[in-house]
Write an enzyme that holds these catalytic residues in place. Structure first.
Site, short mmCIF file in Angstrom:
data_model
loop_
_atom_site.label_atom_id
_atom_site.label_comp_id
_atom_site.label_asym_id
_atom_site.label_seq_id
_atom_site.Cartn_x
_atom_site.Cartn_y
_atom_site.Cartn_z
N SER A 150 42.95 22.55 52.36
CA SER A 150 43.99 22.74 51.69
C SER A 150 44.79 24.07 51.97
O SER A 150 43.99 24.90 52.58
CB SER A 150 43.81 23.24 50.08
OG SER A 150 44.86 23.79 49.17
N TYR B 24 37.99 27.73 44.27
CA TYR B 24 38.66 26.62 45.07
C TYR B 24 38.98 26.96 46.43
O TYR B 24 38.83 26.34 47.50
CB TYR B 24 40.13 26.21 44.19
CG TYR B 24 40.55 25.05 44.77
CD1 TYR B 24 40.10 23.96 44.88
CD2 TYR B 24 41.90 25.18 45.54
CE1 TYR B 24 40.81 22.83 45.30
CE2 TYR B 24 42.67 24.14 46.19
CZ TYR B 24 42.05 22.75 46.09
OH TYR B 24 42.64 21.62 46.38
#
Length: 264
Positions: free
Chosen positions: A140, A153
């Protein structure tokens, strides 16, 4: 051209389901793994040639279940060409809250450790094949720099990027290619809860179409969409002082445990 044999985790919705639809449209044989068995079955029913695909209801944190699914798919398909470790979860976390620690652990287990557990059972089969296999890790843009309120995350996706880089060098001698894909903002259930603007938001089907081209080419690293790739490059080179001023007051993703006890 021989149809591909593709194994995808986190396949019941979002990016995983979009990737499954793209590959099925090309005639691939799919092994789809996710926690929600009913959702997997419903997805397969909508795909071309549903009888040739297999659903494996399992939690990616259960490594024995992943191994069982991998062996079953290899027996069914006679091998594997592409493995996509797509399963991932996201939630806001703040280290000052003790109740966020289990959430932190779940994110790391699902996004990082399960990626390695997904690849591991397939490497021997890929080594034995004459055609080069692809192991695909989903990172990501959030893994480029640590974002406030998303420490778990961001850390997990940074780990996926570094892990895939290491793995790429480890398996290169076997003609296995490791592909790292870093999505920007894709319109999925994971991002739909974000209470802030998401630049260059992309539909999952459009993302999947571009991802398949990257995977087919065997590219080592790609950011999708390309505009977020420009953002990622800028984030890499920003001095800490500039980055801190720009992002210290950035809005946070909602915490899973918000409203619980006071910080420790």
């Amino acid at each position: 051209m021989t149809p591909l044999r593709v194994f995808i985790t986190g396949a019941s919705s979002g990016l995983g389901a979009a990737l499954a639809r793209q590959y099925a449209a090309q005639g691939a044989t799919l092994g789809l793994l996710a926690r929600r068995g009913e959702a997997l079955a419903a997805l397969i029913a909508t795909l071309p040639n549903p009888q040739q695909h297999r659903a494996y209801p399992a939690d990616v944190r259960d490594h024995a279940a992943i191994d069982d699914a991998a062996q079953a798919f290899l027996a069914h398909a006679g091998g594997v060409d592409v493995v996509i470790a797509n399963a991932g979860i996201s939630a806001g976390t703040l280290t000052e809250y003790a109740e966020d620690m289990p959430v932190f652990a779940d994110i790391i287990a699902t996004n990082v450790t399960a990626t390695a557990a997904t690849f591991a059972p397939f490497i021997a089969a890929m080594r034995a094949q004459r055609t080069p296999g692809r192991l695909v890790g989903i990172g990501s843009v959030a893994g480029i720099r640590g974002l406030p309120g998303a420490g778990a995350y961001s850390a997990s996706k940074a780990a996926v990027i570094s892990y895939c880089e290491a793995l790429r060098l480890e398996v290169k001698r076997y003609d296995i290619r490791v592909v790292t894909i870093c999505p920007g903002y894709i319109d999925t259930p994971m991002t739909q809860i974000n209470p802030y603007p998401m630049p260059f938001l992309m539909a999952p089907e459009k993302f999947a179409a571009r991802a398949l081209r990257v995977i087919d080419a065997g590219s080592s690293y790609a950011v999708i969409p390309w505009q977020m790739g420009v953002v990622a490059k800028l984030l890499r080179v920003l001095p800490n002082s500039v980055f801190d001023r720009a992002f210290s007051k950035a809005p946070h993703k909602p915490r899973k445990s918000a409203g619980a006890a006071a910080p420790h």
